[in-house]
Design a protein around this motif. Structure first.
Motif, PDB file in Angstrom:
ATOM      1  N   GLU A  63       0.798  -1.201   0.064  1.00  0.00           N
ATOM      2  CA  GLU A  63      -0.097  -0.068   0.056  1.00  0.00           C
ATOM      3  C   GLU A  63       0.732   1.148   0.017  1.00  0.00           C
ATOM      4  N   GLU A  64       1.950   1.138   0.935  1.00  0.00           N
ATOM      5  CA  GLU A  64       2.916   2.477   0.881  1.00  0.00           C
ATOM      6  C   GLU A  64       3.648   2.529  -0.487  1.00  0.00           C
ATOM      7  N   LEU A  65       3.977   1.596  -0.916  1.00  0.00           N
ATOM      8  CA  LEU A  65       4.742   1.705  -2.204  1.00  0.00           C
ATOM      9  C   LEU A  65       3.825   2.219  -3.438  1.00  0.00           C
ATOM     10  N   ASN A  66       2.513   1.577  -3.467  1.00  0.00           N
ATOM     11  CA  ASN A  66       1.848   2.042  -4.548  1.00  0.00           C
ATOM     12  C   ASN A  66       1.448   3.466  -4.441  1.00  0.00           C
ATOM     13  N   ALA A  67       1.385   4.267  -3.149  1.00  0.00           N
ATOM     14  CA  ALA A  67       1.142   5.238  -2.906  1.00  0.00           C
ATOM     15  C   ALA A  67       2.404   6.512  -3.351  1.00  0.00           C
ATOM     16  N   LEU A 111       6.371  30.347  -9.588  1.00  0.00           N
ATOM     17  CA  LEU A 111       7.587  29.701  -9.315  1.00  0.00           C
ATOM     18  C   LEU A 111       7.324  28.122  -9.384  1.00  0.00           C
ATOM     19  N   LEU A 112       6.061  27.597  -9.561  1.00  0.00           N
ATOM     20  CA  LEU A 112       6.031  26.082  -9.944  1.00  0.00           C
ATOM     21  C   LEU A 112       6.434  25.303  -8.965  1.00  0.00           C
ATOM     22  N   GLU A 113       6.442  25.669  -7.355  1.00  0.00           N
ATOM     23  CA  GLU A 113       6.709  25.022  -6.191  1.00  0.00           C
ATOM     24  C   GLU A 113       5.809  23.570  -6.101  1.00  0.00           C
ATOM     25  N   ARG A 114       6.325  22.484  -5.862  1.00  0.00           N
ATOM     26  CA  ARG A 114       5.815  21.361  -5.838  1.00  0.00           C
ATOM     27  C   ARG A 114       6.134  20.459  -4.832  1.00  0.00           C
ATOM     28  N   ASP A 115       4.887  19.931  -3.893  1.00  0.00           N
ATOM     29  CA  ASP A 115       5.439  19.397  -2.728  1.00  0.00           C
ATOM     30  C   ASP A 115       5.069  17.742  -3.358  1.00  0.00           C
ATOM     31  N   VAL A 116       6.240  17.131  -3.259  1.00  0.00           N
ATOM     32  CA  VAL A 116       6.175  15.625  -3.238  1.00  0.00           C
ATOM     33  C   VAL A 116       6.632  14.925  -1.865  1.00  0.00           C
ATOM     34  N   ASN A 117       5.775  14.347  -1.570  1.00  0.00           N
ATOM     35  CA  ASN A 117       5.762  13.734  -0.124  1.00  0.00           C
ATOM     36  C   ASN A 117       5.606  12.125  -0.156  1.00  0.00           C
ATOM     37  N   LEU A 118       6.801  11.738  -0.286  1.00  0.00           N
ATOM     38  CA  LEU A 118       7.131  10.238  -0.284  1.00  0.00           C
ATOM     39  C   LEU A 118       6.814   9.634   1.040  1.00  0.00           C
ATOM     40  N   ILE A 119       6.496   8.634   1.498  1.00  0.00           N
ATOM     41  CA  ILE A 119       6.237   8.045   2.777  1.00  0.00           C
ATOM     42  C   ILE A 119       7.031   6.817   2.802  1.00  0.00           C
ATOM     43  N   ASP A 120       7.611   6.478   3.990  1.00  0.00           N
ATOM     44  CA  ASP A 120       8.475   5.387   4.303  1.00  0.00           C
ATOM     45  C   ASP A 120       8.232   4.755   5.623  1.00  0.00           C
ATOM     46  N   GLY A 121       7.119   5.237   6.394  1.00  0.00           N
ATOM     47  CA  GLY A 121       6.700   4.735   7.652  1.00  0.00           C
ATOM     48  C   GLY A 121       6.674   3.140   7.722  1.00  0.00           C
ATOM     49  N   SER A 122       6.106   2.593   6.860  1.00  0.00           N
ATOM     50  CA  SER A 122       5.944   1.035   7.134  1.00  0.00           C
ATOM     51  C   SER A 122       7.160   0.515   6.756  1.00  0.00           C
ATOM     52  N   VAL A 123       7.957   0.819   5.952  1.00  0.00           N
ATOM     53  CA  VAL A 123       9.180   0.273   5.622  1.00  0.00           C
ATOM     54  C   VAL A 123      10.187   0.401   6.711  1.00  0.00           C
TER      55      VAL A 123
END
Length: 248
Positions: A63-67, A111-123
Motif C-alpha cells: 500500500e505504501e509503495l503504490n502510494a 515559481l512552480l513549487e511542488r510538494d512531493v511527499n514520499l512515505i516510508d513509515g511502514s518500511v
C-alpha cells in the motif's frame, strides 16, 4: 496411562520379563512419537502465524509503495513542464519592459513549487523491528533495507531546489517586482497605489545576473531530480514486483 500400568504389572506378575521390557520400550517409543507429533503441530502453528504476520507486512508495504509510485508518476510528468517553463523565462532576457506580455510576466512570477511527499513509515517500521526477521526472502530484505536511502537521496535533491527558490529566486523577485500587479486591475480602491506605488521592473529582473544564475541552477537541479525520480520509481516497481511474488 492406567492401561499401560496394568499391562506392565500383569507381565511382571506372570514373570514375562522379556515381554515386559519389549512392552516398556514400545511404550517409550509411543510417548516419543506423541511428543514429536505435538511439537510438529506446534511448529506448524508457529509457521502459520508467522506467515499471517508476513502477509500483513507485505500488504502494508504494498500500500505504501503504490502510494509512492503514484506520487512519483505525477512528479515525473510535471518536472519536464517545469524545466520548459524555466527555459522560456530565460528567453525573455534582453526584452524591453513594453515587450514583456502579461503571459510572459505570469511565466516569470510562477515559481512552480511542488510538494512531493514520499512515505516510508511502514518500511522503516519493518526494518527497525523484529518484523524484518519474519521476511524469508533475502533479496526482498535487501530491497527493503535500501529503499529508505533512495527516498532520502531524492528528498535531499528536492530540498536543494526548495532552497534555490526560497533563498535565491524569491528575494530577487521581491526586490524587483511589486505585488501591485496581482491586484484586481479594474478595482478603483487600488487606484492610488497603482499610480504612486512601486512599479515592477521585469526588465531589470531579467537582466540580473543573480536571477539568471538562480534560474539556470534550478533548471540543472530539476533535471537531476527528474533522473533521481525515475530511478526511485524503478526501484519502487522492483520492490512491488518482489512483494507480489511473495504474496502469490
Amino acid at each position: 496411562m492406567k492401561l499401560f500400568r496394568k499391562t506392565r504389572r500383569r507381565l511382571i506378575r506372570l514373570g514375562k520379563i522379556r515381554s515386559y521390557f519389549v512392552y516398556a520400550f514400545g511404550e517409550i517409543v509411543l510417548i516419543v512419537i506423541g511428543i514429536l507429533i505435538a511439537w510438529k503441530i506446534n511448529d506448524l502453528n508457529e509457521v502459520r502465524k508467522n506467515r499471517i504476520t508476513e502477509v500483513k507486512i507485505y500488504n502494508s508495504l504494498h500500500e505504501e509503495l503504490n502510494a509512492n509510485l503514484h506520487t512519483l508518476d505525477d512528479a515525473i510528468a510535471s518536472y519536464p513542464k517545469t524545466i520548459k517553463r524555466l527555459q522560456n523565462t530565460l528567453n525573455y532576457v534582453g526584452f524591453h519592459e513594453s515587450e514583456i506580455s502579461d503571459g510572459a510576466k505570469d511565466t516569470i512570477i510562477n515559481l512552480l513549487e511542488r510538494d512531493v511527499n514520499l512515505i516510508d513509515g511502514s518500511v522503516n517500521s519493518v526494518i527497525s523491528t523484529t518484523k524484518f526477521e519474519l521476511i524469508e526472502s533475502r533479496e526482498l530484505k535487501d530491497l527493503i533495507n535500501l529503499y529508505p536511502n533512495k527516498i532520502e537521496d531524492f528528498n535531499i535533491q528536492d530540498k536543494k531546489i526548495r532552497d534555490i527558490i526560497s533563498l535565491k529566486i524569491k528575494p530577487i523577485l521581491e526586490d524587483k517586482l511589486s505585488l501591485i500587479d496581482m491586484l484586481p486591475p479594474n478595482d478603483t480602491i487600488y487606484r492610488t497605489i497603482r499610480a504612486k506605488g512601486y512599479k515592477s521592473n521585469y526588465e531589470a529582473l531579467l537582466k540580473s545576473k543573480e536571477y539568471q544564475n538562480a534560474i539556470i541552477d534550478r533548471i540543472l537541479q530539476t533535471q537531476i531530480l527528474l533522473s533521481k525520480a525515475k530511478n526511485l520509481r524503478s526501484k519502487t516497481n522492483t520492490l512491488i514486483s518482489s512483494l507480489d511474488e511473495e504474496l502469490n
